[in-house]
Scaffold this active site. Sequence first.
Site, PDB file in Angstrom:
ATOM      1  N   LYS A   5       3.929 -11.181   9.205  1.00 52.06           N
ATOM      2  CA  LYS A   5       3.077 -10.463   8.256  1.00 52.06           C
ATOM      3  C   LYS A   5       3.862  -9.314   7.610  1.00 52.06           C
ATOM      4  O   LYS A   5       3.862  -9.151   6.405  1.00 52.06           O
ATOM      5  CB  LYS A   5       1.850  -9.940   8.994  1.00 52.06           C
ATOM      6  CG  LYS A   5       0.889  -9.189   8.117  1.00 52.06           C
ATOM      7  CD  LYS A   5      -0.355  -8.782   8.891  1.00 52.06           C
ATOM      8  CE  LYS A   5      -1.155  -7.770   8.095  1.00 52.06           C
ATOM      9  NZ  LYS A   5      -2.347  -7.317   8.783  1.00 52.06           N
ATOM     10  N   GLU A  22      12.126  -8.878  16.480  1.00 56.38           N
ATOM     11  CA  GLU A  22      12.362 -10.170  17.132  1.00 56.38           C
ATOM     12  C   GLU A  22      12.492 -11.277  16.090  1.00 56.38           C
ATOM     13  O   GLU A  22      13.425 -12.096  16.123  1.00 56.38           O
ATOM     14  CB  GLU A  22      11.188 -10.519  18.069  1.00 56.38           C
ATOM     15  CG  GLU A  22      11.063  -9.659  19.310  1.00 56.38           C
ATOM     16  CD  GLU A  22      10.170  -8.437  19.107  1.00 56.38           C
ATOM     17  OE1 GLU A  22       9.998  -8.000  17.937  1.00 56.38           O
ATOM     18  OE2 GLU A  22       9.667  -7.922  20.121  1.00 56.38           O
ATOM     19  N   GLY A  81      -2.826  -9.825  12.195  1.00 54.02           N
ATOM     20  CA  GLY A  81      -1.865 -10.792  12.738  1.00 54.02           C
ATOM     21  C   GLY A  81      -2.505 -11.785  13.693  1.00 54.02           C
ATOM     22  O   GLY A  81      -2.302 -12.993  13.595  1.00 54.02           O
ATOM     23  N   HIS A  87      -4.547 -25.479  41.994  1.00 57.65           N
ATOM     24  CA  HIS A  87      -3.510 -25.597  43.022  1.00 57.65           C
ATOM     25  C   HIS A  87      -2.581 -24.393  43.016  1.00 57.65           C
ATOM     26  O   HIS A  87      -1.472 -24.461  43.536  1.00 57.65           O
ATOM     27  CB  HIS A  87      -2.735 -26.903  42.815  1.00 57.65           C
ATOM     28  CG  HIS A  87      -3.624 -28.096  42.953  1.00 57.65           C
ATOM     29  ND1 HIS A  87      -3.899 -28.675  44.169  1.00 57.65           N
ATOM     30  CD2 HIS A  87      -4.361 -28.761  42.031  1.00 57.65           C
ATOM     31  CE1 HIS A  87      -4.746 -29.688  43.984  1.00 57.65           C
ATOM     32  NE2 HIS A  87      -5.041 -29.753  42.698  1.00 57.65           N
ATOM     33  N   LYS A 141       7.996  -0.151  20.689  1.00 59.41           N
ATOM     34  CA  LYS A 141       8.901  -0.569  19.606  1.00 59.41           C
ATOM     35  C   LYS A 141       9.838   0.575  19.229  1.00 59.41           C
ATOM     36  O   LYS A 141      11.035   0.386  19.065  1.00 59.41           O
ATOM     37  CB  LYS A 141       8.087  -0.951  18.357  1.00 59.41           C
ATOM     38  CG  LYS A 141       7.377  -2.280  18.431  1.00 59.41           C
ATOM     39  CD  LYS A 141       6.745  -2.579  17.067  1.00 59.41           C
ATOM     40  CE  LYS A 141       5.737  -3.704  17.143  1.00 59.41           C
ATOM     41  NZ  LYS A 141       4.983  -3.894  15.918  1.00 59.41           N
TER      42      LYS A 141
HETATM   43  O1  F6P Z   1       2.826  -6.727  18.558  1.00 61.08           O
HETATM   44  C1  F6P Z   1       2.230  -6.146  17.460  1.00 61.08           C
HETATM   45  C2  F6P Z   1       2.132  -7.065  16.300  1.00 61.08           C
HETATM   46  O2  F6P Z   1       1.952  -6.273  15.180  1.00 61.08           O
HETATM   47  C3  F6P Z   1       1.003  -8.072  16.418  1.00 61.08           C
HETATM   48  O3  F6P Z   1      -0.230  -7.543  16.125  1.00 61.08           O
HETATM   49  C4  F6P Z   1       1.453  -9.115  15.462  1.00 61.08           C
HETATM   50  O4  F6P Z   1       0.744 -10.290  15.605  1.00 61.08           O
HETATM   51  C5  F6P Z   1       2.910  -9.211  15.845  1.00 61.08           C
HETATM   52  O5  F6P Z   1       3.281  -7.870  16.107  1.00 61.08           O
HETATM   53  C6  F6P Z   1       3.813  -9.815  14.819  1.00 61.08           C
HETATM   54  O6  F6P Z   1       3.829  -9.083  13.630  1.00 61.08           O
HETATM   55  P1  F6P Z   1       4.407  -9.685  12.296  1.00 61.08           P
HETATM   56  O7  F6P Z   1       3.602 -10.868  11.911  1.00 61.08           O
HETATM   57  O8  F6P Z   1       4.304  -8.585  11.285  1.00 61.08           O
HETATM   58  O9  F6P Z   1       5.840 -10.065  12.537  1.00 61.08           O
END
Ligand code: F6P
Length: 524
Positions: free
Chosen positions: A187, A193, A245, A362, A490
């Site tokens: 988003k 990451e 998100g 289990h 973060k």
């Molecule tokens: O971990 C926080 C967050 O903002 C989530 O709410 C979101 O789904 C995720 O990181 C990924 O964010 P983006 O789609 O902006 O990469």
Amino acid sequence: MFDKVKAEARRLEGRRIVDMFDDARASEFSVEALGMLFDYSKTQMDAGARDALLALLDARGVAARRDAMFAGEKINETEGRAVLHTALRNLDGTPVMVDGRDVMPEVLATLARMEALAEEIRASDVTDVVNIGIGGSDLGPVMAVLALAPYHDGPRTHFVSNVDGADITDTLQGLNPETTVFIVASKTFTTIETMTNAQTAKDWLAAQGTSAEGKFIALSSNKEKAAAFGIPEARVFGFEDWVGGRYSVWGPIGLSLMLAVGPEDFRAFLQGAQAMDRHFRTAPWAENLPAVLALVGIWHNQGQGHATRAVLPYDNRLMRLPAYLQQLEMESNGKGVSMDGTNLPYDSGPVVWGEPGTNGQHAFYQLIHQGTRVIPCEFMVAAQGHEPDLRHHHELLVANCLAQSEALMRGRSLEEARAKVAGTFEGAELERQALHRVFPGNRPSTTLIYDRLDPEALGKIVALYEHRVFVEGVILDINSYDQWGVELGKELATALGPLVKGEAAIEGKDGSTAQLLRFVRARA
Ligand code: F6P
């Protein structure tokens, strides 16, 4: 706020659920709608408790808040945003206004563009699609793609989320760079990451001598950043800030699902959710699936004080649903302050966890049956499977699901346990052995049964849980649509980067962090 509900919980303390059954209880404490049956009769709730819970909906103005959400009002007050994931499945296109502008033409145009691209890719020689995203840009599609495996007729779909290089390395293993397409789902298009993995994917293509041209698609609200990454506008699918998100699988973030199952089944998924939206807006509270599910949640958490709930799908293809719901519920309702910023005088949303049955049986069910903490369980199961030749598997699956809720409720008394071991032990040893075999019972559970896990049913289930989170959030007076709690980690990770690399001094860090850094640096 919860005094009355807590008083009801105290009144019912010790009451055996099994003894609460008369001829009417099962149907009176169930909701049947949209081809689904939600049975909450195996909880300790009685009519008085339910009335106290239903009263919360009016006291908190849930109907007005719900209507405000659907109308595009900025109910996400800490971010000044509307909350309109429901517009993404408003397939009729009835106007939805945000800031005086109807958002539907753009929503439907984006859906049509997604469908055109999906058809193009599905008809091409693309064999593999890799969705790179995390959190809501990963969990929705990965959950839904697994859930709808019987409907796959598109390219193979893979998901990379973790910044751990192991994730992308293992995923790319064996993929052909010439026939692989990458979807960068973010988003914000800034998530470290995702951006790290996207760059690694680009480098991988380059290392194999394959041009990145035509290999990347972006799903993002941040078109500028997507362009800066080198993705042409025609391959960027945008969505507005009013799609959270964790609520985004219905729009562009669902592209990997659409590629896997095709536009028609994707639309069926949206239609299922749309049907749940209509139901949520119109059904009286006592027959309203999301509202009742929410009230059961409030009853167990704020009423009876159970801090966790287990989601236990007896549907192997829903294996990632618990993880999906963890984000949906815990990122939404895991807040310590109410809308006006004051500390919550009661507990926030519960810990949500789970695994598919029968595997969980289990593994951790031991604790659910005999541990000292009560864990309300939410079972779900399909009346039919997708494997007609393996009907006996499905029958066993259903039998196990029903057996668990029955066992949790009934338990096993000391007398019954004695009878179990009577032939094997005697005297004091018989008593000791019997005590270990006692199940306290009276452990609450609910069961959601649906016909079959097809795209429409999945849409209904996911939307059901979304609205449940909404109702619980309004009752708790929480903003379910921000997530400030993920920010601090973060920020600190960014600051720690140079320290991990050895480019900055460790001094000034707390003793524990400094020790861990030294250990890593000595071995890196
Ligand atoms: O971990 C926080 C967050 O903002 C989530 O709410 C979101 O789904 C995720 O990181 C990924 O964010 P983006 O789609 O902006 O990469």
